[in-house]
Design a protein around this motif. Structure first.
Motif, PDB file in Angstrom:
ATOM      1  N   ILE A  78      21.279  33.170  58.088  1.00  0.00           N
ATOM      2  CA  ILE A  78      20.377  32.770  57.005  1.00  0.00           C
ATOM      3  C   ILE A  78      21.153  32.506  55.714  1.00  0.00           C
ATOM      4  O   ILE A  78      20.631  31.885  54.789  1.00  0.00           O
ATOM      5  CB  ILE A  78      19.285  33.827  56.773  1.00  0.00           C
ATOM      6  N   VAL A  79      22.405  32.984  55.671  1.00  0.00           N
ATOM      7  CA  VAL A  79      23.261  32.741  54.520  1.00  0.00           C
ATOM      8  C   VAL A  79      24.600  32.202  54.997  1.00  0.00           C
ATOM      9  O   VAL A  79      24.999  32.405  56.144  1.00  0.00           O
ATOM     10  CB  VAL A  79      23.482  34.023  53.691  1.00  0.00           C
ATOM     11  N   LEU A  80      25.287  31.525  54.106  1.00  0.00           N
ATOM     12  CA  LEU A  80      26.616  30.972  54.369  1.00  0.00           C
ATOM     13  C   LEU A  80      27.592  31.686  53.422  1.00  0.00           C
ATOM     14  O   LEU A  80      27.718  31.300  52.260  1.00  0.00           O
ATOM     15  CB  LEU A  80      26.602  29.471  54.114  1.00  0.00           C
ATOM     16  N   PRO A  81      28.272  32.743  53.881  1.00  0.00           N
ATOM     17  CA  PRO A  81      29.199  33.458  52.996  1.00  0.00           C
ATOM     18  C   PRO A  81      30.393  32.567  52.642  1.00  0.00           C
ATOM     19  O   PRO A  81      30.921  31.855  53.501  1.00  0.00           O
ATOM     20  CB  PRO A  81      29.654  34.653  53.850  1.00  0.00           C
ATOM     21  N   ILE A  82      30.814  32.601  51.398  1.00  0.00           N
ATOM     22  CA  ILE A  82      31.937  31.766  50.952  1.00  0.00           C
ATOM     23  C   ILE A  82      33.122  32.625  50.513  1.00  0.00           C
ATOM     24  O   ILE A  82      34.211  32.496  51.060  1.00  0.00           O
ATOM     25  CB  ILE A  82      31.503  30.808  49.834  1.00  0.00           C
ATOM     26  N   TYR A  83      32.918  33.508  49.562  1.00  0.00           N
ATOM     27  CA  TYR A  83      34.024  34.396  49.181  1.00  0.00           C
ATOM     28  C   TYR A  83      33.485  35.691  48.585  1.00  0.00           C
ATOM     29  O   TYR A  83      32.314  35.780  48.191  1.00  0.00           O
ATOM     30  CB  TYR A  83      34.996  33.721  48.207  1.00  0.00           C
ATOM     31  N   TYR A  84      34.360  36.690  48.543  1.00  0.00           N
ATOM     32  CA  TYR A  84      34.047  37.952  47.889  1.00  0.00           C
ATOM     33  C   TYR A  84      34.556  37.857  46.454  1.00  0.00           C
ATOM     34  O   TYR A  84      35.701  37.475  46.207  1.00  0.00           O
ATOM     35  CB  TYR A  84      34.681  39.131  48.628  1.00  0.00           C
ATOM     36  N   TYR A  85      33.704  38.220  45.542  1.00  0.00           N
ATOM     37  CA  TYR A  85      33.928  38.003  44.132  1.00  0.00           C
ATOM     38  C   TYR A  85      35.135  38.737  43.527  1.00  0.00           C
ATOM     39  O   TYR A  85      35.503  39.830  43.949  1.00  0.00           O
ATOM     40  CB  TYR A  85      32.721  38.497  43.347  1.00  0.00           C
ATOM     41  N   THR A  86      35.670  38.144  42.492  1.00  0.00           N
ATOM     42  CA  THR A  86      36.416  38.821  41.439  1.00  0.00           C
ATOM     43  C   THR A  86      35.744  38.380  40.139  1.00  0.00           C
ATOM     44  O   THR A  86      34.859  37.513  40.151  1.00  0.00           O
ATOM     45  CB  THR A  86      37.893  38.423  41.413  1.00  0.00           C
ATOM     46  N   HIS A  87      36.193  38.930  39.029  1.00  0.00           N
ATOM     47  CA  HIS A  87      35.579  38.527  37.755  1.00  0.00           C
ATOM     48  C   HIS A  87      36.643  38.175  36.718  1.00  0.00           C
ATOM     49  O   HIS A  87      37.065  39.021  35.941  1.00  0.00           O
ATOM     50  CB  HIS A  87      34.678  39.631  37.208  1.00  0.00           C
ATOM     51  N   PRO A  88      37.114  36.928  36.693  1.00  0.00           N
ATOM     52  CA  PRO A  88      38.033  36.500  35.634  1.00  0.00           C
ATOM     53  C   PRO A  88      37.308  36.469  34.287  1.00  0.00           C
ATOM     54  O   PRO A  88      36.237  35.859  34.166  1.00  0.00           O
ATOM     55  CB  PRO A  88      38.446  35.095  36.069  1.00  0.00           C
ATOM     56  N   MET A  89      37.869  37.137  33.297  1.00  0.00           N
ATOM     57  CA  MET A  89      37.231  37.227  31.985  1.00  0.00           C
ATOM     58  C   MET A  89      38.316  37.394  30.919  1.00  0.00           C
ATOM     59  O   MET A  89      39.504  37.515  31.231  1.00  0.00           O
ATOM     60  CB  MET A  89      36.262  38.416  31.935  1.00  0.00           C
ATOM     61  N   MET A  90      37.911  37.402  29.654  1.00  0.00           N
ATOM     62  CA  MET A  90      38.841  37.582  28.546  1.00  0.00           C
ATOM     63  C   MET A  90      38.257  38.609  27.568  1.00  0.00           C
ATOM     64  O   MET A  90      37.056  38.625  27.318  1.00  0.00           O
ATOM     65  CB  MET A  90      39.066  36.264  27.790  1.00  0.00           C
ATOM     66  N   MET A  91      39.142  39.464  27.026  1.00  0.00           N
ATOM     67  CA  MET A  91      38.745  40.369  25.951  1.00  0.00           C
ATOM     68  C   MET A  91      39.954  40.604  25.058  1.00  0.00           C
ATOM     69  O   MET A  91      41.051  40.899  25.544  1.00  0.00           O
ATOM     70  CB  MET A  91      38.243  41.703  26.494  1.00  0.00           C
ATOM     71  N   LYS A  92      39.755  40.453  23.770  1.00  0.00           N
ATOM     72  CA  LYS A  92      40.844  40.662  22.829  1.00  0.00           C
ATOM     73  C   LYS A  92      41.351  42.100  22.912  1.00  0.00           C
ATOM     74  O   LYS A  92      40.563  43.042  23.072  1.00  0.00           O
ATOM     75  CB  LYS A  92      40.380  40.375  21.395  1.00  0.00           C
ATOM     76  N   GLY A  93      42.676  42.258  22.776  1.00  0.00           N
ATOM     77  CA  GLY A  93      43.278  43.575  22.893  1.00  0.00           C
ATOM     78  C   GLY A  93      42.843  44.544  21.823  1.00  0.00           C
ATOM     79  O   GLY A  93      42.944  45.764  21.993  1.00  0.00           O
ATOM     80  N   TYR A  94      42.345  44.027  20.679  1.00  0.00           N
ATOM     81  CA  TYR A  94      41.917  44.927  19.608  1.00  0.00           C
ATOM     82  C   TYR A  94      40.533  45.530  19.856  1.00  0.00           C
ATOM     83  O   TYR A  94      40.080  46.380  19.094  1.00  0.00           O
ATOM     84  CB  TYR A  94      41.967  44.231  18.240  1.00  0.00           C
ATOM     85  N   VAL A  95      39.840  45.065  20.901  1.00  0.00           N
ATOM     86  CA  VAL A  95      38.562  45.683  21.268  1.00  0.00           C
ATOM     87  C   VAL A  95      38.863  46.832  22.217  1.00  0.00           C
ATOM     88  O   VAL A  95      39.325  46.619  23.340  1.00  0.00           O
ATOM     89  CB  VAL A  95      37.598  44.674  21.918  1.00  0.00           C
TER      90      VAL A  95
END
Length: 566
Positions: free
Chosen positions: A526-543
């Protein structure tokens, strides 16, 4: 062996990089999205914020990409909404950076010997943002509202472990039969259907948050987005919301531990174009972005210490509407599933360290002493290449030799540069390998979600991030009565297996039942699996001091700014 090695690699990655609050360049697991979902391009909302914090002013601006569908705990469905709700509401318990449950609105609790009755003692200093005390009745009202069929809460099934919840949202019983009662103003008793190993994790989920009856009844359709009526009990409260622009939260001075909140303001902005969001980040107009253009990932990995690949416990997939031709035929669904090259997608398109998906439940979830995905196998899906000959044979058996006579179908996806690139790659694979034409159609998020939920599609992009660290969070979405059962699939045997697994106290026996349930849905494809996630993101080092869990929740109640320059 390749599959096992990849699975073991992800488990190691999840263990060693589980949290990204202060570290940079961490290695993985909704890429994404699901649900930092995106909206149609509207130039006005892609302008960088005009307010620019200076130096160490305690203000953080984070691009959440898309407006939340809601921030009502019983109506919201997106991860972006969950991020906001986790900071303005608080449940009985609260998830910490180790994925453990700390006391939240409840300062303590105990359970009976068989763990079917839980008694929570609410803090006497727990208050709503308007200063009124948080009481046991606020939880009772909220939970009953969640399972009331009139609310149409898509996450009502999250309350399945609570006595009579399933029968109530199915219309068999009234809401007053829910297994929750107030012993007194500050003591809440919860009765479960059976022992549930992950119940504390559920108690931290937004569907279990308290809400105020008097507030909601005055403005039931829009109370949560109006700062005058958005009465919440978390460390922050809503200060301002302008759709397609910004949502601001500020410290809740009535929160029981208000001293731990260091930020003066947290701004969530909604820049839909990943490239525009990245430009705003690199210009210093925003401090963090929840998604990055996939073509920029190699450059960012090489030379930007603010780039993070965060772990993400989820699966990116397409779903078939099994009630619409030609996808009523499982052979067609299987043919399209086997005709794509998952390894090519993750190595040449997504570029974020994702793993090819060969099942639905992702790796990294341990049940009964073993990794659920590794024990469940790969369902005959090759993670490294397309299975062209098998796919052609299946399509021929279904009556479409070499794609002849195959109707033109449409793949719908929500507006996003990244979703578009993935869809175009798969469209090309289907044309090359099966000789079939598939049209692509992007839709704005708030239009796309109801269309998918209502079955207004033939193939649709989807993704699912775990709501808690257990296979059940991936499987029970396909229950016949689930509001998240977008493939429109109904299977009584599957339903019986899932409910049996929820009642089973032995983790190994429960795992066996869940494996059988996953077998059914994957055999039906019923579903077509494609990939298992990662989460590319950005956060400034001063946070500093923030953290994100592999479930996609972000917490800013201990965040602060240190070292920002003009």
């Amino acid at each position: 062996m390749i599959k096992k090695a990849l699975a073991l690699l992800l488990v190691m990655i999840l263990v060693f990089t589980a949290f990204v609050g202060c570290a940079k360049k961490e290695e993985p697991t909704k890429a994404p999205e699901e649900q930092a979902e995106q909206k149609a391009e509207e130039p006005a909302k892609d302008e960088p914020p005009k307010e620019e914090p200076k130096k160490d002013e305690q203000v953080v601006t984070y691009n959440l990409v898309a407006d939340p569908d809601s921030i009502d705990p019983h109506k919201a469905t997106s991860v972006g909404a969950s991020i906001i709700m986790q900071n303005i509401f608080e449940g009985l318990v609260r998830t910490n950076e180790k994925m453990e449950q700390d006391p939240g609105a409840a300062e303590s609790w105990e359970t009976n010997e068989d763990k079917t009755v839980w008694t929570f003692h609410l803090r006497k200093d727990a208050k709503w943002s308007d200063g009124k005390p948080v009481t046991a009745e606020d939880f009772i009202y909220g939970w009953k509202r969640a399972v009331d069929p009139a609310t149409a809460c898509e996450y009502a099934y999250m309350l399945d472990p609570v006595k009579n919840a399933t029968k109530i949202y199915s219309g068999e019983l009234g809401v007053d039969e829910l297994g929750i009662k107030a012993i007194d103003e500050n003591t809440l008793e919860v009765t479960l259907e059976q022992p549930t190993a992950y119940i504390l994790e559920l108690f931290a989920f937004p569907t279990y948050f308290p809400v105020r009856k008097d507030v909601i009844e005055k403005n039931p359709e829009a109370w949560e987005f109006d700062p005058e009526t958005s009465i919440t009990n978390g460390p922050f409260k809503l200060a301002e919301y302008t759709q397609n622009d910004v949502l601001k939260i500020v410290p809740n001075e009535n929160y029981w531990e208000s001293d731990r909140v260091k930020l003066d303001e947290m701004r969530f902005v909604f820049i839909t174009e990943q490239s525009t969001g990245l430009a705003a980040f690199e210009a210093g107009d925003v401090d963090g972005i929840d998604d990055v253009p996939i073509q920029e990932i190699p450059r960012l990995q090489a030379d930007n210490e603010d780039f993070i690949i965060a772990p993400y416990l989820g699966t990116y997939f397409y779903c078939f509407n099994v009630t619409k031709e030609p996808f009523t035929d499982v052979r067609v669904r299987e043919a399209l599933t086997k005709a794509i090259d998952r390894n090519a997608i993750v190595t040449t398109v997504t570029l974020g360290g994702q793993m090819p998906a060969t099942g639905f439940v992702p790796p990294g979830i341990m049940v009964g002493g073993e990794d659920f995905r590794e024990a469940g196998g790969d369902y005959g899906i090759d993670p490294m290449s397309a299975q062209v000959e098998e796919a052609k044979k299946l399509l021929e058996e279904a009556g479409y030799p070499n794609g002849e006579g195959f109707p033109k179908v449409t793949l719908r996806y929500n507006t996003s540069e990244n979703h578009k690139k993935i869809a175009e790659a798969i469209q090309e694979m289907w044309k090359k390998n099966l000789n079939i034409d598939v049209e692509l159609e992007n839709m704005e998020w708030r239009v796309f979600i109801p269309a998918r939920q209502n079955g207004d599609f033939t193939i649709a992009r989807h993704g699912w991030i775990g709501d808690y660290n257990h296979p059940m969070t991936f499987l029970d979405m396909f229950l016949s009565e689930s509001g998240n059962n977008d493939p429109q699939w109904h299977n009584e045997e599957f339903d019986e297996l899932i409910y049996a697994a929820k009642r089973e106290g032995d983790p190994k026996k429960a795992a066996e039942l869940m494996h059988k349930a996953e077998d059914l849905m994957m055999e039906e494809m019923i579903v077509l699996p494609i990939y298992y996630y990662t989460h590319p993101m950005m956060m400034k080092g001063y946070v500093k001091g923030w953290y994100r869990t592999p479930l996609g929740h972000m917490f800013f109640d201990r965040a602060y700014v240190e070292g920002r320059t003009d």
